[in-house]
Design an enzyme around this catalytic site. Structure first.
Site, mmCIF file in Angstrom:
data_model
loop_
_atom_site.group_PDB
_atom_site.id
_atom_site.type_symbol
_atom_site.label_atom_id
_atom_site.label_comp_id
_atom_site.label_asym_id
_atom_site.label_seq_id
_atom_site.Cartn_x
_atom_site.Cartn_y
_atom_site.Cartn_z
ATOM 1 N N GLU A 29 0.963 -1.174 0.150
ATOM 2 C CA GLU A 29 0.108 -0.141 0.152
ATOM 3 C C GLU A 29 0.908 1.243 0.036
ATOM 4 O OE1 GLU A 29 -2.787 0.596 3.201
ATOM 5 O OE2 GLU A 29 -3.659 2.565 2.033
ATOM 6 N N GLU A 54 4.891 5.332 3.133
ATOM 7 C CA GLU A 54 4.134 6.399 3.652
ATOM 8 C C GLU A 54 5.366 7.771 3.799
ATOM 9 O OE1 GLU A 54 0.723 7.698 4.032
ATOM 10 O OE2 GLU A 54 2.077 9.328 4.636
ATOM 11 N N ASP A 104 -2.662 12.258 -2.916
ATOM 12 C CA ASP A 104 -3.050 13.510 -2.744
ATOM 13 C C ASP A 104 -3.137 14.360 -4.153
ATOM 14 O OD1 ASP A 104 -2.962 13.669 -0.218
ATOM 15 O OD2 ASP A 104 -0.510 14.218 -0.262
ATOM 16 N N LYS A 108 -3.419 22.226 -8.367
ATOM 17 C CA LYS A 108 -2.935 23.213 -9.240
ATOM 18 C C LYS A 108 -2.007 22.756 -10.373
ATOM 19 C CE LYS A 108 -2.500 26.894 -5.765
ATOM 20 N NZ LYS A 108 -1.738 27.493 -4.869
ATOM 21 N N THR A 176 -11.380 3.408 3.778
ATOM 22 C CA THR A 176 -10.570 4.128 4.409
ATOM 23 C C THR A 176 -11.169 5.468 5.124
ATOM 24 O OG1 THR A 176 -9.834 5.870 2.634
ATOM 25 C CG2 THR A 176 -8.750 3.193 2.931
ATOM 26 N N LYS A 177 -10.257 6.214 6.305
ATOM 27 C CA LYS A 177 -10.805 7.188 6.824
ATOM 28 C C LYS A 177 -11.080 8.153 5.907
ATOM 29 C CE LYS A 177 -9.613 10.298 10.477
ATOM 30 N NZ LYS A 177 -8.458 10.992 11.182
ATOM 31 N N GLU A 179 -11.952 8.177 2.903
ATOM 32 C CA GLU A 179 -13.196 7.673 1.944
ATOM 33 C C GLU A 179 -14.412 7.999 2.814
ATOM 34 O OE1 GLU A 179 -12.302 3.953 0.224
ATOM 35 O OE2 GLU A 179 -14.443 3.542 -0.170
HETATM 36 C C1 SAM Z 1 -5.475 12.035 0.968
HETATM 37 S S1 SAM Z 1 -4.272 10.868 2.114
HETATM 38 C C2 SAM Z 1 -5.085 9.305 1.909
HETATM 39 C C3 SAM Z 1 -4.651 8.632 3.162
HETATM 40 C C4 SAM Z 1 -5.162 6.910 3.204
HETATM 41 N N1 SAM Z 1 -4.758 6.267 1.948
HETATM 42 C C5 SAM Z 1 -6.751 7.256 3.231
HETATM 43 O O1 SAM Z 1 -7.372 6.754 2.101
HETATM 44 O O2 SAM Z 1 -7.293 7.313 4.297
HETATM 45 C C6 SAM Z 1 -2.940 10.920 1.175
HETATM 46 C C7 SAM Z 1 -1.811 10.082 1.990
HETATM 47 O O3 SAM Z 1 -0.652 9.747 1.046
HETATM 48 C C8 SAM Z 1 0.538 10.119 1.863
HETATM 49 N N2 SAM Z 1 1.639 10.569 0.746
HETATM 50 C C9 SAM Z 1 1.444 11.483 -0.368
HETATM 51 N N3 SAM Z 1 2.563 11.398 -1.313
HETATM 52 C C10 SAM Z 1 3.138 10.154 -1.067
HETATM 53 C C11 SAM Z 1 4.144 9.516 -1.672
HETATM 54 N N4 SAM Z 1 4.717 10.197 -2.752
HETATM 55 N N5 SAM Z 1 4.407 8.320 -1.344
HETATM 56 C C12 SAM Z 1 3.930 7.727 -0.281
HETATM 57 N N6 SAM Z 1 2.821 8.320 0.800
HETATM 58 C C13 SAM Z 1 2.559 9.570 0.198
HETATM 59 C C14 SAM Z 1 0.184 11.310 2.593
HETATM 60 O O4 SAM Z 1 1.042 11.350 3.701
HETATM 61 C C15 SAM Z 1 -1.250 10.788 3.060
HETATM 62 O O5 SAM Z 1 -0.871 10.086 4.178
#
Ligand code: SAM
Length: 327
Positions: A29, A54, A104, A108, A176-177, A179
Site C-alpha cells: 500500500e 508513507e 493527494d 494546481k 479508509t478514513k 473515504e
Molecule cells: C489523501 S491521504 C489518503 C490516506 C489514506 N490512503 C486514506 O485513504 O485514508 C494521502 C496520503 O498519502 C501520503 N503520501 C502523499 N504522497 C506520497 C508519496 N509520494 N508516497 C507515499 N505516501 C504519500 C500522505 O502522507 C497521506 O497520508
C-alpha cells in the site's frame, strides 16, 4: 518493539527474509494514512506479506503502534515515498498487488508533477508487478480519475479489469478514513483495478548502493585555511543537485567536516563529508563521515568530487591525486 524502518536504513533492494518470518506473496500500500486499510490487508490476508510506504511521520507512528498492538508479523510500514520504494526497494515482478487509496490530488496545474499517478510511476508499478498482479486505485476527484484513466489505459502491459474506465463502488470494500469523510461530504469514489498482462515491460533495475566514495588530494593549505576560505557552493550535473552548506575545522587534528545536501533520483540526503590527513606531506582524503546514516549513492560520489574540486581550486599547487569515484 518493532524496528522502525525507513528507506535509508533498509536494504536496497529489500531483503524479505529479514522483514518477514515466512516468505509469501507481497501486497503493497502506498500512502496508507491512518494505516487501518494496511492493517486490514494484513489481517485479511495472513498468507501474504504486506508492505506500506508513507511519507508522513505521524502516519508512520500510528502504523507502527497498530502493528505492535496487534502483534502482526506479516506487515511492515516503511518511511518512504512510493516513488523511492519503486526505484530502490522493490525488484521487478515481485509484487502481487499495489493499493493506492486517495492519493493527494495536487489540484494546481503547476503541481501536477508531484502527483503519484503519472507516466513514470505507472510504468514502475507495472514493472514491479508480477504477471497477473493488480493495481487497485481509488480517488474521489473526477479530474484525477480522468487523468489516471488516460495513463493506465495507455499502458500496454496493464489491462483494465472493468468494461468501464472505473467503477463507482466495489462491494465489500474496506473504507479508509479519507473515504468515509469524502462520502459524508457528498463525494463518491472512482475505483480502478488494472491487471499486469504478459506484454513485455521495460524493467528499470533497482538502484543499488555503490562502493564508498574516496578522493585523495594534495594541498599546501591546512584544514583551518580551507575553512577560512569557505563559501557555499551549489552544483548540478546528471540530475544530481549538490549544495555544500557549511564547513567546520578541528585544528587540533587538522581535520574538517562539511555539511552537504545531495538531491538525486527521488531521494535527498543531508550528510557530512570529512577531510582528513592521509599519508602525511599535505596529503588528504575526502570521504563520507560515519555520523548519521547516509548511503553511498551516485549523488554522494558526485558530492565528494565537487568538494575535492572546490578545495583544490583554493591553491595553485593543490591537486586531486587519486579517486575512487563513479563518473
Ligand atoms: C489523501 S491521504 C489518503 C490516506 C489514506 N490512503 C486514506 O485513504 O485514508 C494521502 C496520503 O498519502 C501520503 N503520501 C502523499 N504522497 C506520497 C508519496 N509520494 N508516497 C507515499 N505516501 C504519500 C500522505 O502522507 C497521506 O497520508
Amino acid at each position: 518493539m518493532i524496528q522502525k524502518l525507513n528507506y535509508l536504513t533498509v536494504d536496497w533492494s529489500l531483503d524479505y527474509n529479514k522483514l518477514f518470518p515466512s516468505q509469501q506473496p507481497i501486497l503493497v500500500e502506498i500512502g496508507f494514512g491512518t494505516a487501518d486499510y494496511l492493517i486490514h490487508l494484513a489481517e485479511t490476508y495472513p498468507d501474504h506479506n504486506v508492505l506500506g510506504f508513507e511519507i508522513s511521520s505521524q502516519s508512520m507512528d500510528k502504523a507502527e503502534r497498530k502493528v505492535e498492538n496487534k502483534n502482526l508479523t506479516n506487515v511492515r510500514p516503511i518511511h518512504s515515498t512510493g516513488e523511492t520504494a519503486l526505484a530502490y526497494l522493490l525488484e521487478p515482478e515481485t509484487v502481487a498487488e499495489f493499493h493506492i487509496n486517495y492519493p493527494d490530488p495536487w489540484f494546481k496545474k503547476k503541481h501536477h508533477g508531484r502527483r503519484l499517478i503519472k507516466r513514470e510511476t505507472v510504468d514502475m508499478l507495472a514493472s514491479r508487478l508480477v504477471i497477473g498482479g493488480q493495481i487497485m486505485l481509488a480517488t474521489d476527484i473526477r479530474e484525477y480519475a480522468d487523468m489516471a484513466h488516460d495513463i493506465l489505459s495507455n499502458t500496454p502491459s496493464l489491462t483494465n479489469t472493468f468494461d468501464t474506465p472505473w467503477v463507482d463502488d466495489l462491494e465489500g470494500r474496506f473504507r479508509t478514513k479519507y473515504e468515509m469523510k469524502s462520502y459524508r461530504e457528498g463525494r463518491t469514489g472512482h475505483f480502478f483495478i488494472y491487471q499486469r498482462n504478459k506484454t513485455p515491460v521495460n524493467h528499470p533495475p533497482v538502484i543499488k548502493e555503490l562502493e564508498m566514495p574516496h578522493l585523495f588530494l594534495h594541498s599546501p593549505l591546512n584544514t583551518s585555511d580551507v575553512i577560512e576560505r569557505f563559501e557555499q557552493t551549489r552544483t548540478e550535473s546528471n540530475g544530481v543537485h549538490i549544495a555544500i552548506l557549511q564547513g567546520y575545522a578541528n585544528p587540533s587534528r587538522n581535520t574538517a567536516v562539511f555539511e552537504v545536501v545531495v538531491e538525486e533520483h527521488t531521494i535527498d540526503q543531508h550528510c557530512l563529508l570529512s577531510l582528513s590527513p592521509h599519508n602525511g606531506d599535505n596529503n588528504y582524503i575526502i570521504q563520507m563521515s560515519t555520523v548519521g546514516y547516509s548511503r553511498p549513492t551516485y549523488g554522494m560520489h558526485r558530492a565528494v568530487h565537487a568538494l575535492g574540486e572546490w578545495i583544490t581550486s583554493l591553491h595553485n599547487n593543490a591537486k586531486i591525486t587519486a579517486m575512487k569515484l563513479r563518473d
